[in-house]
Design a protein around this motif. Sequence first.
Motif, mmCIF file in Angstrom:
data_model
loop_
_atom_site.group_PDB
_atom_site.id
_atom_site.type_symbol
_atom_site.label_atom_id
_atom_site.label_comp_id
_atom_site.label_asym_id
_atom_site.label_seq_id
_atom_site.Cartn_x
_atom_site.Cartn_y
_atom_site.Cartn_z
ATOM 1 N N MET A 1 16.867 -10.586 -8.905
ATOM 2 C CA MET A 1 16.659 -10.960 -7.483
ATOM 3 C C MET A 1 16.945 -9.973 -6.370
ATOM 4 S SD MET A 1 16.205 -14.355 -6.011
ATOM 5 C CE MET A 1 15.989 -14.619 -4.193
ATOM 6 N N LEU A 2 15.956 -9.911 -5.605
ATOM 7 C CA LEU A 2 16.067 -8.860 -4.638
ATOM 8 C C LEU A 2 16.825 -9.422 -3.498
ATOM 9 C CD1 LEU A 2 14.808 -5.947 -4.590
ATOM 10 C CD2 LEU A 2 12.805 -6.933 -3.282
ATOM 11 N N SER A 3 17.460 -8.596 -2.657
ATOM 12 C CA SER A 3 18.312 -9.071 -1.582
ATOM 13 C C SER A 3 17.452 -9.249 -0.354
ATOM 14 C CB SER A 3 19.508 -8.322 -1.134
ATOM 15 O OG SER A 3 19.034 -7.102 -0.690
ATOM 16 N N PRO A 4 17.596 -10.095 0.564
ATOM 17 C CA PRO A 4 16.501 -10.239 1.692
ATOM 18 C C PRO A 4 16.572 -8.860 2.514
ATOM 19 C CG PRO A 4 18.188 -12.089 1.731
ATOM 20 C CD PRO A 4 18.583 -11.117 0.461
ATOM 21 N N HIS A 53 0.684 4.251 -3.223
ATOM 22 C CA HIS A 53 2.239 4.245 -2.903
ATOM 23 C C HIS A 53 2.569 2.740 -2.445
ATOM 24 C CE1 HIS A 53 2.573 8.904 -2.444
ATOM 25 N NE2 HIS A 53 2.091 8.628 -3.318
ATOM 26 N N ALA A 54 1.604 2.394 -1.395
ATOM 27 C CA ALA A 54 1.698 1.155 -0.863
ATOM 28 C C ALA A 54 1.839 -0.029 -2.028
ATOM 29 C CB ALA A 54 0.988 0.864 0.254
ATOM 30 N N LEU A 55 0.716 0.109 -2.653
ATOM 31 C CA LEU A 55 0.542 -0.950 -4.049
ATOM 32 C C LEU A 55 1.658 -0.615 -4.848
ATOM 33 C CD1 LEU A 55 -3.433 -0.193 -4.524
ATOM 34 C CD2 LEU A 55 -2.198 -2.265 -3.498
ATOM 35 N N LYS A 56 2.130 0.364 -5.118
ATOM 36 C CA LYS A 56 3.422 0.252 -6.108
ATOM 37 C C LYS A 56 4.476 -0.436 -5.451
ATOM 38 C CE LYS A 56 5.937 3.605 -8.842
ATOM 39 N NZ LYS A 56 5.577 4.751 -9.883
ATOM 40 N N ASN A 59 3.486 -4.115 -5.813
ATOM 41 C CA ASN A 59 3.603 -4.508 -7.011
ATOM 42 C C ASN A 59 5.278 -4.790 -7.452
ATOM 43 O OD1 ASN A 59 1.097 -4.888 -7.677
ATOM 44 N ND2 ASN A 59 0.774 -2.812 -8.533
ATOM 45 N N PHE A 60 5.980 -3.941 -6.837
ATOM 46 C CA PHE A 60 7.514 -4.065 -7.052
ATOM 47 C C PHE A 60 8.085 -5.410 -6.761
ATOM 48 C CE2 PHE A 60 11.909 -3.246 -6.129
ATOM 49 C CZ PHE A 60 12.525 -3.054 -7.423
ATOM 50 N N LEU A 61 7.580 -5.708 -5.375
ATOM 51 C CA LEU A 61 8.280 -6.991 -4.772
ATOM 52 C C LEU A 61 7.623 -8.027 -5.485
ATOM 53 C CD1 LEU A 61 7.612 -6.393 -0.829
ATOM 54 C CD2 LEU A 61 9.860 -6.320 -1.973
ATOM 55 N N VAL A 62 6.454 -8.001 -6.006
ATOM 56 C CA VAL A 62 5.650 -9.135 -6.975
ATOM 57 C C VAL A 62 6.667 -9.440 -8.180
ATOM 58 C CG1 VAL A 62 3.836 -9.974 -8.154
ATOM 59 C CG2 VAL A 62 3.553 -9.212 -5.548
ATOM 60 N N SER A 63 7.044 -8.134 -8.895
ATOM 61 C CA SER A 63 7.766 -8.142 -9.937
ATOM 62 C C SER A 63 9.262 -8.711 -9.751
ATOM 63 C CB SER A 63 7.608 -6.823 -10.734
ATOM 64 O OG SER A 63 8.846 -5.934 -9.934
ATOM 65 N N THR A 164 -6.485 11.139 -8.733
ATOM 66 C CA THR A 164 -6.142 10.619 -9.950
ATOM 67 C C THR A 164 -5.411 9.199 -9.623
ATOM 68 O OG1 THR A 164 -5.900 12.796 -10.797
ATOM 69 C CG2 THR A 164 -4.782 10.828 -12.329
ATOM 70 N N PRO A 165 -5.829 8.083 -9.944
ATOM 71 C CA PRO A 165 -4.919 6.888 -9.705
ATOM 72 C C PRO A 165 -3.516 6.851 -10.493
ATOM 73 C CG PRO A 165 -7.235 6.361 -10.428
ATOM 74 C CD PRO A 165 -7.093 7.797 -10.468
ATOM 75 N N LEU A 166 -2.771 6.267 -9.433
ATOM 76 C CA LEU A 166 -1.391 6.241 -9.815
ATOM 77 C C LEU A 166 -1.021 5.201 -10.840
ATOM 78 C CD1 LEU A 166 1.653 7.336 -9.120
ATOM 79 C CD2 LEU A 166 1.574 5.601 -7.194
ATOM 80 N N ALA A 167 -0.280 5.307 -11.800
ATOM 81 C CA ALA A 167 -0.024 4.318 -12.682
ATOM 82 C C ALA A 167 0.989 3.339 -11.971
ATOM 83 C CB ALA A 167 0.464 4.753 -13.658
ATOM 84 N N GLY A 168 0.814 1.895 -12.228
ATOM 85 C CA GLY A 168 1.540 1.116 -11.558
ATOM 86 C C GLY A 168 1.094 0.772 -10.094
ATOM 87 N N ALA A 169 -0.327 1.159 -9.573
ATOM 88 C CA ALA A 169 -0.811 0.804 -8.291
ATOM 89 C C ALA A 169 -2.017 0.055 -8.542
ATOM 90 C CB ALA A 169 -0.954 2.279 -7.553
ATOM 91 N N THR A 170 -2.278 -0.718 -9.510
ATOM 92 C CA THR A 170 -3.297 -1.450 -9.620
ATOM 93 C C THR A 170 -2.900 -2.802 -9.042
ATOM 94 O OG1 THR A 170 -2.460 -2.205 -11.661
ATOM 95 C CG2 THR A 170 -4.128 -0.724 -11.971
#
Length: 174
Positions: A1-4, A53-56, A59-63, A164-170
């Motif tokens: 869980m991510l802190s506020p 970078h923003a999408l990465k 995706n981290f927040l979503v995960s 080159t698309p960044l891995a993890g940025a889909t």
Amino acid sequence: MLSPKLEEAINAQINAEFWSAYLSLSMSADFAAKGNPGFANWMHVQFKEEQDHALKFINFLVSRSAKVKLQPLAEVKSSWTSPLEAFEETLAHEKKVTKMINDLYALAVKEEDYATQSMLKWFIDEQVEEEETAQGLIDSLKMISNNGFGIYMLDKELANRTYTPLAGATVAGK
């Protein structure tokens, strides 16, 4: 869980990354309008990378089951007097982003969030590369000075940069 606190800070970073993309796109358009297609291409690729970078971060927040809160982007400049001015502004902005990433990492350490620390290590390394690249282009532009042929040759070189698309940025969940 991510802190506020981390959730809020990462959302701010997402905004900064999209603003960086916006700045690069504005520079690309300015270069294109001034007949420098290679510089325009280089900045257009930078635009796509900053979006990744923003999408990465998104995706981290979503995960982490955190809430993504996209905010309005502040206006960016639309014209630069020279390629040197544009790249000096790019470097100054990258240094600001580096500080933001470092502050995020310090917060992740304070919050004892090891997953966030791990994710941020990629961004720390990326920022070293971003600053080094911008500084290298500034050094080249200073060496060239106002030599039109030198600007022409650097423009031709920068036209070769590819995206080159960044891995993890889909898109998250895809």
